[in-house]
Design a protein around this motif. Structure first.
Motif, PDB file in Angstrom:
ATOM      1  N   GLU A   1      -3.795   5.178  -1.172  1.00 27.22           N
ATOM      2  CA  GLU A   1      -2.569   4.767  -1.842  1.00 27.22           C
ATOM      3  C   GLU A   1      -1.455   4.562  -0.831  1.00 27.22           C
ATOM      4  O   GLU A   1      -1.153   5.445  -0.015  1.00 27.22           O
ATOM      5  CB  GLU A   1      -2.146   5.807  -2.875  1.00 27.22           C
ATOM      6  CG  GLU A   1      -0.928   5.385  -3.684  1.00 27.22           C
ATOM      7  CD  GLU A   1      -0.636   6.333  -4.838  1.00 27.22           C
ATOM      8  OE1 GLU A   1       0.370   6.103  -5.550  1.00 27.22           O
ATOM      9  OE2 GLU A   1      -1.416   7.289  -5.039  1.00 27.22           O
ATOM     10  N   SER A   2      -0.834   3.402  -0.866  1.00 31.58           N
ATOM     11  CA  SER A   2       0.246   3.073   0.060  1.00 31.58           C
ATOM     12  C   SER A   2       1.551   3.697  -0.410  1.00 31.58           C
ATOM     13  O   SER A   2       1.646   4.221  -1.522  1.00 31.58           O
ATOM     14  CB  SER A   2       0.412   1.557   0.164  1.00 31.58           C
ATOM     15  OG  SER A   2       0.908   1.035  -1.051  1.00 31.58           O
ATOM     16  N   ALA A   3       2.555   3.615   0.443  1.00 28.63           N
ATOM     17  CA  ALA A   3       3.863   4.173   0.094  1.00 28.63           C
ATOM     18  C   ALA A   3       4.455   3.457  -1.118  1.00 28.63           C
ATOM     19  O   ALA A   3       5.255   4.028  -1.860  1.00 28.63           O
ATOM     20  CB  ALA A   3       4.808   4.059   1.284  1.00 28.63           C
ATOM     21  N   ALA A   4       4.053   2.202  -1.323  1.00 31.20           N
ATOM     22  CA  ALA A   4       4.571   1.432  -2.457  1.00 31.20           C
ATOM     23  C   ALA A   4       3.832   1.741  -3.755  1.00 31.20           C
ATOM     24  O   ALA A   4       4.154   1.194  -4.806  1.00 31.20           O
ATOM     25  CB  ALA A   4       4.474  -0.056  -2.148  1.00 31.20           C
ATOM     26  N   GLY A   5       2.812   2.611  -3.681  1.00 32.17           N
ATOM     27  CA  GLY A   5       2.070   2.983  -4.869  1.00 32.17           C
ATOM     28  C   GLY A   5       0.872   2.108  -5.161  1.00 32.17           C
ATOM     29  O   GLY A   5       0.196   2.291  -6.174  1.00 32.17           O
ATOM     30  N   VAL A   6       0.589   1.139  -4.283  1.00 32.46           N
ATOM     31  CA  VAL A   6      -0.572   0.272  -4.451  1.00 32.46           C
ATOM     32  C   VAL A   6      -1.796   0.974  -3.877  1.00 32.46           C
ATOM     33  O   VAL A   6      -1.756   1.531  -2.777  1.00 32.46           O
ATOM     34  CB  VAL A   6      -0.358  -1.082  -3.744  1.00 32.46           C
ATOM     35  CG1 VAL A   6      -1.610  -1.948  -3.873  1.00 32.46           C
ATOM     36  CG2 VAL A   6       0.848  -1.798  -4.328  1.00 32.46           C
ATOM     37  N   ILE A   7      -2.906   0.935  -4.625  1.00 41.80           N
ATOM     38  CA  ILE A   7      -4.137   1.586  -4.174  1.00 41.80           C
ATOM     39  C   ILE A   7      -5.046   0.549  -3.532  1.00 41.80           C
ATOM     40  O   ILE A   7      -5.384  -0.466  -4.141  1.00 41.80           O
ATOM     41  CB  ILE A   7      -4.860   2.269  -5.351  1.00 41.80           C
ATOM     42  CG1 ILE A   7      -3.967   3.378  -5.928  1.00 41.80           C
ATOM     43  CG2 ILE A   7      -6.204   2.831  -4.910  1.00 41.80           C
ATOM     44  CD1 ILE A   7      -4.529   4.029  -7.172  1.00 41.80           C
ATOM     45  N   GLN A   8      -5.425   0.789  -2.293  1.00 36.86           N
ATOM     46  CA  GLN A   8      -6.337  -0.096  -1.566  1.00 36.86           C
ATOM     47  C   GLN A   8      -7.733   0.500  -1.560  1.00 36.86           C
ATOM     48  O   GLN A   8      -7.900   1.694  -1.314  1.00 36.86           O
ATOM     49  CB  GLN A   8      -5.866  -0.295  -0.130  1.00 36.86           C
ATOM     50  CG  GLN A   8      -4.588  -1.102   0.014  1.00 36.86           C
ATOM     51  CD  GLN A   8      -4.233  -1.304   1.476  1.00 36.86           C
ATOM     52  OE1 GLN A   8      -4.184  -0.358   2.254  1.00 36.86           O
ATOM     53  NE2 GLN A   8      -3.995  -2.556   1.856  1.00 36.86           N
ATOM     54  N   LEU A   9      -8.727  -0.348  -1.844  1.00 43.76           N
ATOM     55  CA  LEU A   9     -10.118   0.080  -1.760  1.00 43.76           C
ATOM     56  C   LEU A   9     -10.689  -0.414  -0.439  1.00 43.76           C
ATOM     57  O   LEU A   9     -10.736  -1.619  -0.175  1.00 43.76           O
ATOM     58  CB  LEU A   9     -10.923  -0.479  -2.941  1.00 43.76           C
ATOM     59  CG  LEU A   9     -10.544   0.042  -4.330  1.00 43.76           C
ATOM     60  CD1 LEU A   9     -11.512  -0.498  -5.378  1.00 43.76           C
ATOM     61  CD2 LEU A   9     -10.533   1.573  -4.365  1.00 43.76           C
ATOM     62  N   LEU A  10     -11.111   0.530   0.385  1.00 43.61           N
ATOM     63  CA  LEU A  10     -11.630   0.230   1.716  1.00 43.61           C
ATOM     64  C   LEU A  10     -13.116   0.552   1.782  1.00 43.61           C
ATOM     65  O   LEU A  10     -13.593   1.478   1.128  1.00 43.61           O
ATOM     66  CB  LEU A  10     -10.876   1.046   2.769  1.00 43.61           C
ATOM     67  CG  LEU A  10      -9.342   0.980   2.718  1.00 43.61           C
ATOM     68  CD1 LEU A  10      -8.744   2.016   3.660  1.00 43.61           C
ATOM     69  CD2 LEU A  10      -8.859  -0.418   3.068  1.00 43.61           C
ATOM     70  N   SER A  11     -13.841  -0.214   2.605  1.00 40.41           N
ATOM     71  CA  SER A  11     -15.267   0.074   2.812  1.00 40.41           C
ATOM     72  C   SER A  11     -15.412   1.248   3.773  1.00 40.41           C
ATOM     73  O   SER A  11     -14.658   1.379   4.739  1.00 40.41           O
ATOM     74  CB  SER A  11     -15.972  -1.143   3.410  1.00 40.41           C
ATOM     75  OG  SER A  11     -16.017  -2.198   2.495  1.00 40.41           O
ATOM     76  N   VAL A  12     -16.376   2.100   3.491  1.00 45.30           N
ATOM     77  CA  VAL A  12     -16.706   3.207   4.388  1.00 45.30           C
ATOM     78  C   VAL A  12     -18.208   3.204   4.597  1.00 45.30           C
ATOM     79  O   VAL A  12     -18.966   2.714   3.741  1.00 45.30           O
ATOM     80  CB  VAL A  12     -16.250   4.561   3.804  1.00 45.30           C
ATOM     81  CG1 VAL A  12     -14.743   4.611   3.661  1.00 45.30           C
ATOM     82  CG2 VAL A  12     -16.920   4.833   2.477  1.00 45.30           C
ATOM     83  N   PRO A  13     -18.675   3.715   5.753  1.00 44.96           N
ATOM     84  CA  PRO A  13     -20.127   3.757   5.993  1.00 44.96           C
ATOM     85  C   PRO A  13     -20.837   4.574   4.928  1.00 44.96           C
ATOM     86  O   PRO A  13     -20.331   5.593   4.452  1.00 44.96           O
ATOM     87  CB  PRO A  13     -20.237   4.417   7.367  1.00 44.96           C
ATOM     88  CG  PRO A  13     -18.895   4.237   7.991  1.00 44.96           C
ATOM     89  CD  PRO A  13     -17.902   4.255   6.876  1.00 44.96           C
ATOM     90  N   MET A  14     -21.997   4.112   4.509  1.00 43.15           N
ATOM     91  CA  MET A  14     -22.790   4.859   3.540  1.00 43.15           C
ATOM     92  C   MET A  14     -23.376   6.087   4.211  1.00 43.15           C
ATOM     93  O   MET A  14     -23.703   6.061   5.405  1.00 43.15           O
ATOM     94  CB  MET A  14     -23.920   3.978   2.997  1.00 43.15           C
ATOM     95  CG  MET A  14     -23.438   2.813   2.152  1.00 43.15           C
ATOM     96  SD  MET A  14     -24.809   1.813   1.525  1.00 43.15           S
ATOM     97  CE  MET A  14     -25.660   2.993   0.493  1.00 43.15           C
TER      98      MET A  14
END
Length: 347
Positions: A327-340
């Motif tokens: 979640e960014s400071a502006a309240g927007v949630i970013q979905l990021l890829s992570v290694p399985m």
């Protein structure tokens, strides 16, 4: 043009009599003489029958009050203490004593009919804008109910001969129209016009598409075509998806309950791209989610999202899929890829 500010006493008395006849006929064993007196009352004035039918349509919705004694008591007390008791009563035949819950339901129906009518008629002197931050139901001036998707907006104008509602871009609205043959209910969604008298349907605007799903009754849809106006009629269980760019529509049979489950605050998916899921979550909740990795957009998701607990859903998503929510400071949630995890890569 202004709307009359209060329900006239004659109409108020008609609804009161209609509610008493409703209780009478809903009792276990109405006598033949009672039925005959009711028929005589209906024949005295066509508006008597119209008032009775209007309350009868609402009866089933209020039968659930049997399971809420506190609400029943409140409804009965409001009716007995309201200003409606001061209206002059015309002579009418006595009515049988009915079960308490039946009388209470009739009281609740009458309260909603009269107070709702008066409140909206006092406040809606001109077109109004209705908005929503959730999927909670609300009531329109005529007694029709509606549910707006989160962040959606609609312009309501009931000051003319028809009941008009204009849905703004990217919004969605479910409407259960109160039956009124004299005033059609018209929804404008871009270039698409939906007309109903008494039915239940959903209108969604998504980009250049306007999608209409019918749950009950029949609607008429008008839209511009490449070679002139187009018109469709759709009944329960059908959906019309119109493209403003292509000026054509696809008509299909659908499971209306499945399509309209967003009204209950839940969304179910079976192997749908995550991009589709996130687009729906953004539409039906106040949360703003973006996908930062194109690979994640194509990832298939199966499961149910509950709008009241988006944070819990994101936590579960992180536990099952190679995703990290930030979640960014502006309240927007970013979905990021992570290694399985290694155990998943080895499968």
């Amino acid at each position: 043009m202004n709307i009359e500010t209060v329900m006239d006493e004659e109409k108020l008395e008609r609804y009161r009599q209609a509610s008493e006849w409703l209780v009478c006929l809903k009792s276990t064993n109405p006598s033949e003489s009672e039925v005959e007196r009711w028929l005589t009352w209906c024949e005295e004035d066509p508006q008597n029958l119209a008032a009775f039918e209007a309350l009868d349509r609402d009866w089933n919705d209020f039968e659930g009050l049997r399971t809420a004694p506190a609400l029943i008591t409140s409804a009965a007390s409001q009716l007995s203490g309201s200003r409606m008791r001061d209206a002059p009563r015309k002579s009418r035949p006595p009515f049988p004593r009915c079960a308490f819950w039946q009388a209470s339901i009739a009281a609740a129906i009458l309260i909603v009919t009269v107070t709702g009518y008066e409140f909206w008629n006092r406040t809606l002197q001109a077109p109004a804008l209705v908005t929503s931050a959730n999927w909670k139901p609300a009531v329109l001036p005529d007694g029709s109910s509606f549910v707006l998707s989160a962040k959606a907006a609609a312009e309501v104008d009931f000051t003319g001969p028809s009941r008009d509602l204009k849905l703004r871009p990217e919004g969605e609205i479910y409407i259960k129209v109160h039956h009124d043959k004299t005033r059609p209910f018209i929804v404008q969604a871009g270039n698409v016009t939906v007309t109903a008298v008494g039915t239940a349907f959903d209108v969604r605007r998504d980009g250049d598409h306007a999608t209409v799903t019918v749950e009950e009754g029949t609607i008429r849809v008008l839209a511009p075509g490449a070679d002139g106006p187009l018109e469709w009629q759709a009944s329960a269980g059908y959906q019309i998806d119109y493209s403003e760019r292509e000026k054509t529509a696809v008509v299909a049979s659908v499971d209306a309950q499945q399509v309209l489950q967003w009204r209950r605050g839940e969304l179910s998916y079976d192997r749908k791209p995550l991009a589709t899921v996130i687009a729906d979550v953004n539409r039906y909740s106040t949360t703003r989610i973006v996908i930062s990795d194109p690979d994640l957009e194509r990832m298939e998701f199966s499961g149910t999202v509950f709008m009241a607990s988006i944070s819990d859903w994101l936590t579960a998503l992180e536990a099952v899929y190679p995703v990290k929510a930030h979640e960014s400071a502006a309240g927007v949630i970013q979905l990021l890829s992570v290694p399985m995890p290694k155990r998943d890569r080895a499968r």
